[in-house]
Enzyme design. Structure first.
Site, PDB file in Angstrom:
ATOM      1  CG  ASP A   1      34.276 -25.424  48.029  1.00  0.00           C
ATOM      2  OD1 ASP A   1      33.677 -25.205  49.099  1.00  0.00           O
ATOM      3  OD2 ASP A   1      34.111 -26.461  47.353  1.00  0.00           O
TER       4      ASP A   1
ATOM      5  CG  HIS B   1      32.062 -23.726  43.213  1.00  0.00           C
ATOM      6  ND1 HIS B   1      31.732 -23.456  44.527  1.00  0.00           N
ATOM      7  CD2 HIS B   1      32.721 -24.915  43.232  1.00  0.00           C
ATOM      8  CE1 HIS B   1      32.180 -24.442  45.300  1.00  0.00           C
ATOM      9  NE2 HIS B   1      32.783 -25.347  44.544  1.00  0.00           N
TER      10      HIS B   1
ATOM     11  CG  HIS C   1      33.614 -27.947  52.341  1.00  0.00           C
ATOM     12  ND1 HIS C   1      33.079 -29.202  52.151  1.00  0.00           N
ATOM     13  CD2 HIS C   1      33.547 -27.323  51.144  1.00  0.00           C
ATOM     14  CE1 HIS C   1      32.708 -29.340  50.887  1.00  0.00           C
ATOM     15  NE2 HIS C   1      32.978 -28.209  50.245  1.00  0.00           N
TER      16      HIS C   1
ATOM     17  CG  HIS D   1      32.914 -28.396  42.374  1.00  0.00           C
ATOM     18  ND1 HIS D   1      34.014 -27.953  43.072  1.00  0.00           N
ATOM     19  CD2 HIS D   1      33.354 -28.712  41.126  1.00  0.00           C
ATOM     20  CE1 HIS D   1      35.083 -27.999  42.286  1.00  0.00           C
ATOM     21  NE2 HIS D   1      34.700 -28.453  41.105  1.00  0.00           N
TER      22      HIS D   1
ATOM     23  CG  ASP E   1      30.514 -30.075  47.298  1.00  0.00           C
ATOM     24  OD1 ASP E   1      30.924 -29.907  46.140  1.00  0.00           O
ATOM     25  OD2 ASP E   1      31.129 -29.635  48.296  1.00  0.00           O
ATOM     26  CG  HIS E   2      29.509 -25.984  46.363  1.00  0.00           C
ATOM     27  ND1 HIS E   2      29.722 -25.120  47.414  1.00  0.00           N
ATOM     28  CD2 HIS E   2      30.443 -26.965  46.494  1.00  0.00           C
ATOM     29  CE1 HIS E   2      30.741 -25.544  48.140  1.00  0.00           C
ATOM     30  NE2 HIS E   2      31.205 -26.660  47.602  1.00  0.00           N
TER      31      HIS E   2
ATOM     32  CG  HIS F   1      37.457 -24.646  44.285  1.00  0.00           C
ATOM     33  ND1 HIS F   1      38.122 -25.738  44.798  1.00  0.00           N
ATOM     34  CD2 HIS F   1      36.147 -24.984  44.262  1.00  0.00           C
ATOM     35  CE1 HIS F   1      37.240 -26.696  45.064  1.00  0.00           C
ATOM     36  NE2 HIS F   1      36.040 -26.267  44.745  1.00  0.00           N
TER      37      HIS F   1
HETATM   38 FE    FE Z   1      32.760 -27.962  48.074  1.00  0.00          FE
HETATM   39 ZN    ZN Z   2      34.003 -27.083  45.238  1.00  0.00          ZN
END
Ligand code: FE
Ligand code: ZN
Length: 255
Positions: free
Chosen positions: A133, A56, A171, A58, A60-61, A114
């Site tokens: 996530d 996805h 995570h 985001h 941090d991805h 998410h």
């Molecule tokens: Fe994440």
């Molecule tokens: Zn995420």
């Protein structure tokens, strides 16, 4: 077992994953949370990055997509229906697509909730899934862009995978997830035992990822809206699974 998975920490609590197929000498990184540790892991293994598989958009991805693509000239794979938010996307995939990877392939599962464009990658020959996530060990992702009904349907897609499927989530949230899970299913013996094991692992600085579908089905409250004990705790005996899931998620948001 054709694939080798190498897992390493990124940022505060993310994991990076390299997936290597020695037969074809291809290497993918699942998401790009942080460039330096990914390059360090590649150097350590002596692998060349050929693919980025995004779950996805985001930061941090997908935050490292552009830098890694520039450095390696790799192919970026992401959700067709979220292509405008996946930096550098080359290959657009949708639910049920089989993405060819070296001598094997991954089936793409659309798992919105998410985010609206979240996908998972299921390498069926190796029995491993990268779920981003959407599903965590003893948890699930927050519903930023989806409804409880959507997320519950996404989680059910993952629950339909074989119980021994090895699940890599993005995570290390397991210890705090366990603390919450025990509040809604305190008498689940498998959960109590698992929570103690998680505490041991974390005390030794060890990861609790990967997990398996079977273990999550037995212990993860977000996969257990049909549990009588959980329904009783949240005051929804015989509640509709979507409603029980939604209430469980709401309680976790305020935990
Ligand atoms: Fe994440
Ligand atoms: Zn995420």
């Amino acid at each position: 077992m054709a694939l080798e998975v190498h897992m390493f920490p990124c940022l505060n609590d993310n994991y990076g994953f390299l997936v290597h197929d020695a037969g074809a000498d291809v290497t993918a990184v699942i998401d790009t949370p942080e460039v330096e540790p990914i390059n360090a892991a590649l150097a350590e293994k002596g692998w060349q990055l050929t693919h980025i598989l995004n779950t996805h958009h985001h930061f941090d991805h997908a935050g490292g997509n552009e830098a890694l693509k520039t450095r390696w000239g790799c192919t970026v794979v992401g959700a067709a229906n979220d292509a405008d938010r996946i930096p550098g996307i080359d290959v657009r995939v949708a639910d049920g697509d089989r993405f060819e990877f070296g001598t094997t392939s991954a089936t793409v599962l659309e798992v919105p909730g998410h985010t609206r464009g979240h996908i998972a990658y299921y390498f069926q020959d190796d029995g491993i899934a990268f779920v981003g996530d959407t599903l965590f060990a003893l948890g699930c992702g927050r519903l930023f862009e989806g409804t409880p009904a959507q997320m519950w349907s996404s989680l059910q897609k993952l629950m339909a995978l074989p119980d021994d499927t090895v699940v890599y989530c993005a995570h290390e949230y397991t210890q705090s997830n366990a603390a919450f899970a025990l509040t809604v299913e305190p008498d689940n013996a498998a959960l109590v035992a698992r929570s103690a094991e998680i505490d041991r692992l974390r005390a030794d600085g060890l990861p609790t990822v990967p997990t398996t579908i079977g273990l999550e089905k037995a212990t993860n409250p977000f996969l257990r809206p049909n549990s009588r004990d959980l329904q009783a705790t949240v005051g929804m005996e015989d509640g509709d699974p979507v409603a029980v899931f939604a209430e469980t998620r709401r309680r976790k948001d305020h935990f």
